[in-house]
Scaffold this active site. Structure first.
Site, PDB file in Angstrom:
ATOM      1  N   ASN A   1       0.859  -1.188   0.000  1.00  0.00           N
ATOM      2  CA  ASN A   1       0.000   0.000   0.000  1.00  0.00           C
ATOM      3  C   ASN A   1       0.899   1.243   0.000  1.00  0.00           C
ATOM      4  OD1 ASN A   1      -1.371   2.295   1.093  1.00  0.00           O
ATOM      5  ND2 ASN A   1      -3.046   0.977   1.721  1.00  0.00           N
TER       6      ASN A   1
ATOM      7  N   THR B   1      -8.278   3.558   8.312  1.00  0.00           N
ATOM      8  CA  THR B   1      -9.466   2.719   8.410  1.00  0.00           C
ATOM      9  C   THR B   1      -9.496   2.053   9.784  1.00  0.00           C
ATOM     10  OG1 THR B   1      -9.063   2.265   6.079  1.00  0.00           O
ATOM     11  CG2 THR B   1     -10.779   0.976   7.145  1.00  0.00           C
TER      12      THR B   1
ATOM     13  N   HIS C   1      -5.565   3.627  -1.544  1.00  0.00           N
ATOM     14  CA  HIS C   1      -6.901   3.986  -1.054  1.00  0.00           C
ATOM     15  C   HIS C   1      -7.174   5.403  -1.532  1.00  0.00           C
ATOM     16  CE1 HIS C   1      -9.711   4.363   2.759  1.00  0.00           C
ATOM     17  NE2 HIS C   1     -10.322   4.693   1.633  1.00  0.00           N
TER      18      HIS C   1
ATOM     19  N   ARG D   1      -6.800  12.810   0.782  1.00  0.00           N
ATOM     20  CA  ARG D   1      -5.724  13.268   1.667  1.00  0.00           C
ATOM     21  C   ARG D   1      -4.355  12.702   1.279  1.00  0.00           C
ATOM     22  NH1 ARG D   1      -7.285  10.163   7.230  1.00  0.00           N
ATOM     23  NH2 ARG D   1      -9.242  11.243   6.856  1.00  0.00           N
ATOM     24  N   HIS D   2      -4.324  11.575   0.593  1.00  0.00           N
ATOM     25  CA  HIS D   2      -3.002  11.113   0.124  1.00  0.00           C
ATOM     26  C   HIS D   2      -3.025  10.843  -1.379  1.00  0.00           C
ATOM     27  CE1 HIS D   2      -5.040   7.449   1.433  1.00  0.00           C
ATOM     28  NE2 HIS D   2      -4.711   7.610   2.704  1.00  0.00           N
TER      29      HIS D   2
ATOM     30  N   GLU E   1     -11.033  -9.415   2.939  1.00  0.00           N
ATOM     31  CA  GLU E   1      -9.766  -9.018   3.571  1.00  0.00           C
ATOM     32  C   GLU E   1     -10.016  -8.936   5.063  1.00  0.00           C
ATOM     33  OE1 GLU E   1      -7.594  -5.597   2.057  1.00  0.00           O
ATOM     34  OE2 GLU E   1      -6.636  -5.338   4.014  1.00  0.00           O
TER      35      GLU E   1
ATOM     36  N   GLU F   1      -8.599   0.359  -3.156  1.00  0.00           N
ATOM     37  CA  GLU F   1      -9.330   0.344  -1.891  1.00  0.00           C
ATOM     38  C   GLU F   1     -10.180   1.610  -1.821  1.00  0.00           C
ATOM     39  OE1 GLU F   1      -6.663  -0.234   1.469  1.00  0.00           O
ATOM     40  OE2 GLU F   1      -8.035   0.978   2.638  1.00  0.00           O
TER      41      GLU F   1
ATOM     42  N   ARG G   1      -9.306   8.195  -1.067  1.00  0.00           N
ATOM     43  CA  ARG G   1     -10.291   8.620  -0.074  1.00  0.00           C
ATOM     44  C   ARG G   1     -11.125   9.775  -0.622  1.00  0.00           C
ATOM     45  NH1 ARG G   1      -8.693   6.682   5.402  1.00  0.00           N
ATOM     46  NH2 ARG G   1     -10.496   7.884   6.054  1.00  0.00           N
TER      47      ARG G   1
ATOM     48  N   ASP H   1      -0.029   4.485  -0.110  1.00  0.00           N
ATOM     49  CA  ASP H   1      -0.705   5.732   0.290  1.00  0.00           C
ATOM     50  C   ASP H   1       0.245   6.734   0.954  1.00  0.00           C
ATOM     51  OD1 ASP H   1      -3.047   4.586  -0.539  1.00  0.00           O
ATOM     52  OD2 ASP H   1      -3.858   4.243   1.465  1.00  0.00           O
ATOM     53  N   HIS H   2       1.106   6.205   1.843  1.00  0.00           N
ATOM     54  CA  HIS H   2       1.891   7.143   2.644  1.00  0.00           C
ATOM     55  C   HIS H   2       3.106   7.705   1.925  1.00  0.00           C
ATOM     56  CE1 HIS H   2      -0.946   6.920   5.717  1.00  0.00           C
ATOM     57  NE2 HIS H   2      -0.806   5.621   5.871  1.00  0.00           N
TER      58      HIS H   2
ATOM     59  N   HIS I   1      -3.711  -4.538   7.636  1.00  0.00           N
ATOM     60  CA  HIS I   1      -3.820  -3.440   8.592  1.00  0.00           C
ATOM     61  C   HIS I   1      -2.913  -3.659   9.800  1.00  0.00           C
ATOM     62  CE1 HIS I   1      -5.313   0.184  10.375  1.00  0.00           C
ATOM     63  NE2 HIS I   1      -5.903   0.421   9.237  1.00  0.00           N
ATOM     64  N   GLY I   2      -1.999  -2.733   9.952  1.00  0.00           N
ATOM     65  CA  GLY I   2      -1.114  -2.755  11.120  1.00  0.00           C
ATOM     66  C   GLY I   2      -0.027  -3.816  11.077  1.00  0.00           C
TER      67      GLY I   2
END
Ligand code: PXP
Length: 240
Positions: free
Chosen positions: A6, A100, A42, A48-49, A151, A69, A44, A8-9, A191-192
């Site tokens: 992912n 999320t 993702h 935001r990203h 998922e 996503e 959004r 996104d960041h 996630h995480g």
């Protein structure tokens, strides 16, 4: 089992200065060259990203699986159908959340997904995945809806603050994965996840296919670079 990164960041970092660097498109290419099976983003509602132009660029450049996503809004459905990724993962989305925060509540969304969302994707060739907590009722309803994949939300496992809490969450994920598999759907997870908890997860939870990892991987790459970081994750997943 395969790694989807992912990115996104990478876009979060780019947007911090409003310049074109670092490029999520370039990051995606490095991840794929290092052996990742695909890329997740993702888009959004608040952008935001990842931004719209990133999505179209990623579609052009990603060679492996592209996982879009998104929240199931009419706007996102329209963009997703235009982009035609291999996979569309539906998630709940709250404006105030940092990320999320949990899976979809299938009881709440079922009728809308059955009447509006899933028919919109019919005959598009896009595989559908639903982001769910390992709740038997949610998984049951996902199967009834006819999704291709689920998922599993691994956030509670990742954030567990004691050994017993982690074991409890692992057990829920194990049972969830068994149930998803038995109902004929693909088991994805995310996630995480990070270099420490990924080995624990994959040693305990069966049938895992796509593992989606973002924040920890992108963060580690500040110190190691993306190529080394992706390879470290792949080493953990090797032969699984
Ligand atoms: N899967 C889903 C559905 C997500 O929403 C996220 C976060 O964007 C991830 C996986 C990746 O989570 P993380 O960034 O914590 O690795």
């Amino acid at each position: 089992m395969q790694l989807l990164v992912n990115i996104d960041h990478v876009a979060t970092l780019r947007n911090a200065r409003g310049e074109g660097f670092p490029s999520p498109i370039e990051a995606a290419k490095i991840c794929e060259d290092a052996g990742a099976a695909g890329i997740v983003f993702h888009l959004r509602g608040d952008r935001r990203h990842i931004r719209d132009e990133d999505v179209y660029e990623l579609k052009k450049s990603v060679q492996g699986i592209l996982d879009f996503e998104m929240a199931a809004t009419d706007e996102m459905i329209r963009i997703c159908k235009e982009v035609k990724p291999e996979l569309c993962t539906l998630v709940p989305e709250g404006r105030e959340e940092l990320t999320t925060e949990g899976g979809l509540n299938m009881k709440v969304v079922y009728d809308d997904f059955e009447q509006r969302v899933f028919p919109a994707f019919k005959d598009t060739g896009i595989l559908m995945s639903l982001f769910l907590d390992p709740n038997p009722e949610d998984i049951e309803l996902a199967a009834k809806l006819g999704t291709d994949a689920v998922e599993l939300h691994t956030g509670n496992f990742a954030n567990a603050t004691s050994k017993s809490e982690q074991l409890h969450e692992l057990e829920r994920l194990q049972k969830g994965a068994e149930q998803i598999h038995k109902l004929g759907m693909t088991v994805n997870a995310g996630h995480g996840l990070n270099l420490n908890n990924l080995p624990v997860l994959i040693n305990s939870v069966p049938h895992l296919q796509d593992i989606s990892i973002g924040h920890a991987l992108v963060s580690q790459s500040l110190f190691w670079g993306l190529e080394r970081t992706v390879k470290a994750y792949l080493e953990i997943m090797k032969g699984r």
